[in-house]
Design an enzyme around this catalytic site. Sequence first.
Site, short mmCIF file in Angstrom:
data_model
loop_
_atom_site.label_atom_id
_atom_site.label_comp_id
_atom_site.label_asym_id
_atom_site.label_seq_id
_atom_site.Cartn_x
_atom_site.Cartn_y
_atom_site.Cartn_z
N TYR A 107 -3.47 -6.04 10.63
CA TYR A 107 -3.16 -6.81 9.42
C TYR A 107 -1.82 -7.53 9.54
CZ TYR A 107 -2.63 -7.77 4.40
OH TYR A 107 -2.46 -8.38 3.17
N SER A 167 2.01 -12.01 3.33
CA SER A 167 2.16 -10.66 2.76
C SER A 167 3.59 -10.21 3.05
CB SER A 167 1.16 -9.69 3.42
OG SER A 167 1.47 -8.34 3.12
#
Length: 282
Positions: free
Chosen positions: A157, A144
Site C-alpha cells: 500500500y 495517503s
Amino acid sequence: MKQFTDRVVVITGAGSGMGRAYALAFARLGAILALNDYHLESLEQTAVLVRDLSHRPLLTSAFDVGNREHMYDFAARVKAELGHAHVVINNAGVSGEGLPSWLLGDDSYERVMQINFFGVVYGTRAFLPQLLANGEGAVVNVSSVFGLVGTPNNSDYCASKFAVRGFTESLMVELEQSPISVHLVHPGGIRTNIASGAAKGEEFTEKYLKTEPDDIVEQVIRCIRSGKQRLVYGHQARRLWLASWAMSLEKRNRVLFREMEDLLDPEHYGVLNDPQGEAGRP
C-alpha cells in the site's frame, strides 16, 4: 476554480467512504457528476442519494480503474454525454493485504499498484485533455499519510501511495504555468472501509480510522477554491506529517514500529529471529 455549478466533476471510487462524500458534496454545489466504482450495487446506492439532492445530469460507470481501456472509454463517454470534465478526483483505491513484505506475493504488489497508482495515472491522463480544452480545471489525486511514511505490514500500500505522490508532485510542476490546478491529498485516519479486507483490518479501523469522510471532503473543496496544492488531514495526519520531515529516519522507524506493534502478528515476525527461516511462512 471557485464555482462548481453546472461544472462536470468526475469522481472514482464513489460507491462508499470519501468517494460517496465527494459525490454528495458536489451534488449540493450544483455540479454535474460522472461517478465510478468497481462495485455496481454501491455505486447505484450513491446515485440514488445524489438524485435526492440534485436533478442535474448524472453518469455512472462500474469498472476497475486499473483497467486502462475502461478508463479511457469512461473519459470518452463523459465528454460525449456531459461535456468536458472540469474537476477530476482520482479517489479509488484498495488496501494491501496487511502482511510483512516477506509474506506477500508479487501479485499483491501488482494488484495494489495497478489500482492505486495506475488508476490515478490513467484517470489523470484520460481527462487532462478535457480540462485543458476548458481553459480551467482541477485534478485531485488521493495519496495517503502512508504516502509520507512507510509503515509495517503496508509495503504494498505504501509503495502505491508514495508513487501517487511522486507522480502528482511532478504533474504540479509541469502544469505550473497552466490554468489547471493540481492537488495532492494525504488522508489520515478517515472512517472508511479501506482496511476491511486486510489482516487485522478491524483492529486497524478501530484504532486509527476516526475522522468522518465529510470533514476531509470539505477541506478538499476549500483547497480547490484556494489553489492550495497539498492537504494532509485526518486522525493522526499532522503527527505523521511532522514525523516525515522532523525526525531522523532511524528514530522515526523505531517510533512507528512501537506505535503499530500491537497490530503485528508475532508469528509473522518470528522469521526474523529464526535461523532456519521457517517461522512466519505462509
